[in-house]
Design a protein around this motif. Sequence first.
Motif, PDB file in Angstrom:
ATOM      1  N   LEU A 298     131.546  22.038 120.472  1.00 47.24           N
ATOM      2  CA  LEU A 298     129.956  22.014 121.126  1.00 47.24           C
ATOM      3  C   LEU A 298     129.476  23.304 121.034  1.00 47.24           C
ATOM      4  N   THR A 299     130.412  24.331 120.853  1.00 51.39           N
ATOM      5  CA  THR A 299     130.014  25.887 120.574  1.00 51.39           C
ATOM      6  C   THR A 299     129.759  26.227 119.323  1.00 51.39           C
ATOM      7  N   GLN A 300     130.133  25.385 118.130  1.00 56.38           N
ATOM      8  CA  GLN A 300     130.264  25.904 116.927  1.00 56.38           C
ATOM      9  C   GLN A 300     128.963  25.477 116.248  1.00 56.38           C
ATOM     10  N   GLY A 301     128.952  25.334 114.990  1.00 62.91           N
ATOM     11  CA  GLY A 301     127.731  25.101 114.304  1.00 62.91           C
ATOM     12  C   GLY A 301     126.946  24.138 114.521  1.00 62.91           C
ATOM     13  N   MET A 302     127.306  23.184 115.468  1.00 61.52           N
ATOM     14  CA  MET A 302     126.350  22.064 115.545  1.00 61.52           C
ATOM     15  C   MET A 302     125.348  22.395 116.642  1.00 61.52           C
ATOM     16  N   LEU A 303     125.750  23.474 117.320  1.00 64.06           N
ATOM     17  CA  LEU A 303     124.886  24.057 118.438  1.00 64.06           C
ATOM     18  C   LEU A 303     123.490  24.780 117.941  1.00 64.06           C
ATOM     19  N   LEU A 304     123.701  25.015 116.633  1.00 64.38           N
ATOM     20  CA  LEU A 304     122.674  25.950 115.961  1.00 64.38           C
ATOM     21  C   LEU A 304     122.003  25.192 114.984  1.00 64.38           C
ATOM     22  N   ALA A 305     122.427  23.977 114.423  1.00 61.43           N
ATOM     23  CA  ALA A 305     121.830  23.359 113.306  1.00 61.43           C
ATOM     24  C   ALA A 305     120.383  23.110 113.403  1.00 61.43           C
ATOM     25  N   ARG A 306     119.883  22.729 114.767  1.00 63.24           N
ATOM     26  CA  ARG A 306     118.402  22.430 114.916  1.00 63.24           C
ATOM     27  C   ARG A 306     117.686  23.441 115.812  1.00 63.24           C
ATOM     28  N   ASP A 307     118.306  24.680 116.071  1.00 67.75           N
ATOM     29  CA  ASP A 307     117.504  25.758 116.782  1.00 67.75           C
ATOM     30  C   ASP A 307     116.522  25.961 115.658  1.00 67.75           C
ATOM     31  N   LYS A 308     115.491  26.740 116.521  1.00 73.67           N
ATOM     32  CA  LYS A 308     114.534  27.444 115.818  1.00 73.67           C
ATOM     33  C   LYS A 308     114.594  28.962 115.155  1.00 73.67           C
ATOM     34  N   ALA A 309     113.914  29.300 114.491  1.00 71.97           N
ATOM     35  CA  ALA A 309     113.969  30.675 113.506  1.00 71.97           C
ATOM     36  C   ALA A 309     113.938  31.792 114.415  1.00 71.97           C
ATOM     37  N   THR A 310     113.331  31.589 115.781  1.00 73.19           N
ATOM     38  CA  THR A 310     112.986  32.861 116.572  1.00 73.19           C
ATOM     39  C   THR A 310     113.901  32.713 117.704  1.00 73.19           C
ATOM     40  N   ARG A 311     114.292  31.261 118.023  1.00 78.44           N
ATOM     41  CA  ARG A 311     114.933  31.213 119.497  1.00 78.44           C
ATOM     42  C   ARG A 311     115.700  29.960 119.544  1.00 78.44           C
ATOM     43  N   THR A 312     116.477  29.691 120.420  1.00 73.73           N
ATOM     44  CA  THR A 312     117.248  28.512 120.653  1.00 73.73           C
ATOM     45  C   THR A 312     116.344  27.312 121.024  1.00 73.73           C
ATOM     46  N   SER A 313     116.737  26.216 120.983  1.00 72.68           N
ATOM     47  CA  SER A 313     115.947  24.875 121.421  1.00 72.68           C
ATOM     48  C   SER A 313     116.896  24.079 122.347  1.00 72.68           C
ATOM     49  N   ILE A 314     116.417  24.247 123.666  1.00 69.92           N
ATOM     50  CA  ILE A 314     117.118  23.708 124.863  1.00 69.92           C
ATOM     51  C   ILE A 314     116.797  22.148 124.666  1.00 69.92           C
ATOM     52  N   VAL A 315     115.801  21.689 124.164  1.00 68.10           N
ATOM     53  CA  VAL A 315     115.368  20.223 123.852  1.00 68.10           C
ATOM     54  C   VAL A 315     116.293  19.621 122.819  1.00 68.10           C
ATOM     55  N   ARG A 316     116.669  20.414 121.690  1.00 67.41           N
ATOM     56  CA  ARG A 316     117.039  19.777 120.419  1.00 67.41           C
ATOM     57  C   ARG A 316     118.766  19.680 120.858  1.00 67.41           C
ATOM     58  N   ARG A 317     119.273  20.846 121.396  1.00 69.43           N
ATOM     59  CA  ARG A 317     120.553  20.847 121.843  1.00 69.43           C
ATOM     60  C   ARG A 317     120.888  19.860 122.743  1.00 69.43           C
ATOM     61  N   GLY A 318     120.168  19.482 124.107  1.00 70.08           N
ATOM     62  CA  GLY A 318     120.355  18.448 124.626  1.00 70.08           C
ATOM     63  C   GLY A 318     120.053  17.208 123.969  1.00 70.08           C
ATOM     64  N   LEU A 319     119.304  17.037 123.200  1.00 74.41           N
ATOM     65  CA  LEU A 319     119.026  15.654 122.377  1.00 74.41           C
ATOM     66  C   LEU A 319     120.300  15.413 121.519  1.00 74.41           C
ATOM     67  N   LYS A 320     120.888  16.470 120.924  1.00 69.92           N
ATOM     68  CA  LYS A 320     122.228  16.112 120.054  1.00 69.92           C
ATOM     69  C   LYS A 320     123.450  15.658 120.954  1.00 69.92           C
ATOM     70  N   VAL A 321     123.349  16.093 122.208  1.00 70.51           N
ATOM     71  CA  VAL A 321     124.690  15.745 123.060  1.00 70.51           C
ATOM     72  C   VAL A 321     124.205  14.220 123.416  1.00 70.51           C
ATOM     73  N   ARG A 322     123.037  14.023 123.925  1.00 62.44           N
ATOM     74  CA  ARG A 322     122.573  12.704 124.489  1.00 62.44           C
ATOM     75  C   ARG A 322     122.795  11.595 123.490  1.00 62.44           C
ATOM     76  N   THR A 323     122.146  12.017 122.281  1.00 62.20           N
ATOM     77  CA  THR A 323     122.252  10.751 121.384  1.00 62.20           C
ATOM     78  C   THR A 323     123.577  10.594 120.325  1.00 62.20           C
ATOM     79  N   ASP A 324     124.391  11.791 119.940  1.00 60.06           N
ATOM     80  CA  ASP A 324     125.255  11.582 119.258  1.00 60.06           C
ATOM     81  C   ASP A 324     126.848  11.728 119.966  1.00 60.06           C
TER      82      ASP A 324
END
Length: 586
Positions: A393-419
């Motif tokens: 949960l706190t390795q590469g999968m956390l970062l794969a859909r982040d933005k170039a300038t910031r984290t993405s709360i939405v994308r991180r949450g979506l990853k957990v919810r769907t996958d």
Amino acid sequence: MNPEQHTHRWPLELPGAKLRYAAPLLLALVAACNGRIGGPGEPTQPGAEAGDRGGSGDVPRSGQPPEEVLDSPFCQTPQPGPAPLRRLSNHEYSNTLKDLFAGVSGVASAIDTAVATFPHEPESLGFRNNASFLTVGSLVAQKYLDAAEQIAAVAARAPGLVSCDPAALGDLECAREFIHTFGARAYRRPLTEAEVERYEERFTAGADGHTFEDGIEWVVFSMLQSPNVLYRVELGEPSAGDVTEPTPYEMASRLSYLVWQSLPDEELTRAAAADELGTPEQLEAQVRRMLADPRAERLFEFFDQWLDTDLLSGMTRDPAVYPDLVRDLPALLQEETRAFVKSLFSSPGGSFDELLTADYSFVNGALAQHYGVSGVTGDAFVKVDMPGRAGVLTQGMLLARDKATRTSIVRRGLKVRTDLLCQLVPAPPNDVQLDLEGLGEGLSQRERLELHRTEPSCAGCHTLMDPIGVVFESFDAAGRFRAVDEDGRPVDTSSDITATLDINGPLASAAELGQRLAQSEEARACYVLQNFRFFFGRDTTGADRCSMAALSTAFKESGYSLSELVVALAQTDAFRYRPVINPETP
């Protein structure tokens, strides 16, 4: 090809003999193998910030316990579900050809060069090997043809491909021996006499007026375009019942592509010839043997696609926001997860719990520097304590859909919810505002999203994603611990999770989320479903409820062992049997 045989790059212009062979093959590959057989679901559609990776087969929200399903009358006879014709994925194609040409100098690099030009496979339900979408259109057929030409030209003149001596045995007899041996490995079964004769004709046409190597090149070139190589062709044993079984050679291929993502080895081929792949005990013994082989690391392709670590190669970060990142960070992050998963698979005790809760990871010197871990140097990845982490949960999968300038709360949450929970998150309305920066000055990302959720058209979906994504805010978009966000505001990871079967409630951190997920029946069922989707190349159907119940039971009884679940896959009805093909079905 020999320059005297043609002067233009085929298939645009070819000498008559090759054109008569290649053109019908190309047309047959496009026309006969373009059908979609079995496997529900549609390709991924955009959703929220990251894309909706859901489909038609989300985890059932209620139903019978697995043991009751297995005891039901429905499960007293084999229920295999659909068995679609499966084209090799790009990953499987590369592995298959590298194993086919193992020991033949220069071919591996030719394979890598060819596969690098292949079109990306469509993603469905989070994976790129769904049989329904691995079709062969004109571009894919052309790439297979190009690859066959490139690989055959290198292989035919490399030492180690042909074991007999044409000078001693005679050109045609040596070619015939090669066709039998190489063809059996390429087709993953013995060739019929009619097939051998057709390849003898190819050899004679290619060698006529030229060399033995030219004839072998034509044979290899032809074989590599055969649907028997590019597809996992199964016809099954004749049966008068509602199900049939794969032939021994087809079962050998099922086993090899399950664990190795490639063709059978000599032991599987021997076992198939001796009809020793029919019982559950024989299948279990083979899977355990194969898991102990280094080639078993290829099944980590499942984790790369499931955890999105295969997307890390496209990861970019703004150096103004994230200065001094270590070189090749995406590759290091991917190797971290692979080393971690490999350690779990090395023992039957490597569990789903540990996958999501481990407070340790694997780093080399460069990644240790990135994380601020002391005492590690060199290129080898070694195990280190990392308190506050939560496994993958706190390795590469956390970062794969982040933005170039910031984290993405939405994308991180979506990853957990769907996958990790296998729930569906609908796509946003066409007119929704996706630019969080426009929602208020001086607000943190969390505060902007809270404001965003006051919009009725946004609240339904974002309530599913945002509260989960918030708990990861103590990690920046490069995977390091932080106390403040990109704008220097203190991060707040406290949250409250809803709309799950068994992890609802207040939540303080990513580590606590990992603990909840590791004990969640919903998350465990989702992990079983994700394994089924990837390793069987399709979604589940109603006919698969016996196989799913058997997998869930075996997973629980093993202590939720990751490697034991792979063993259990080979014991299911879906693996051991095939539905009877009705010739009257369109």
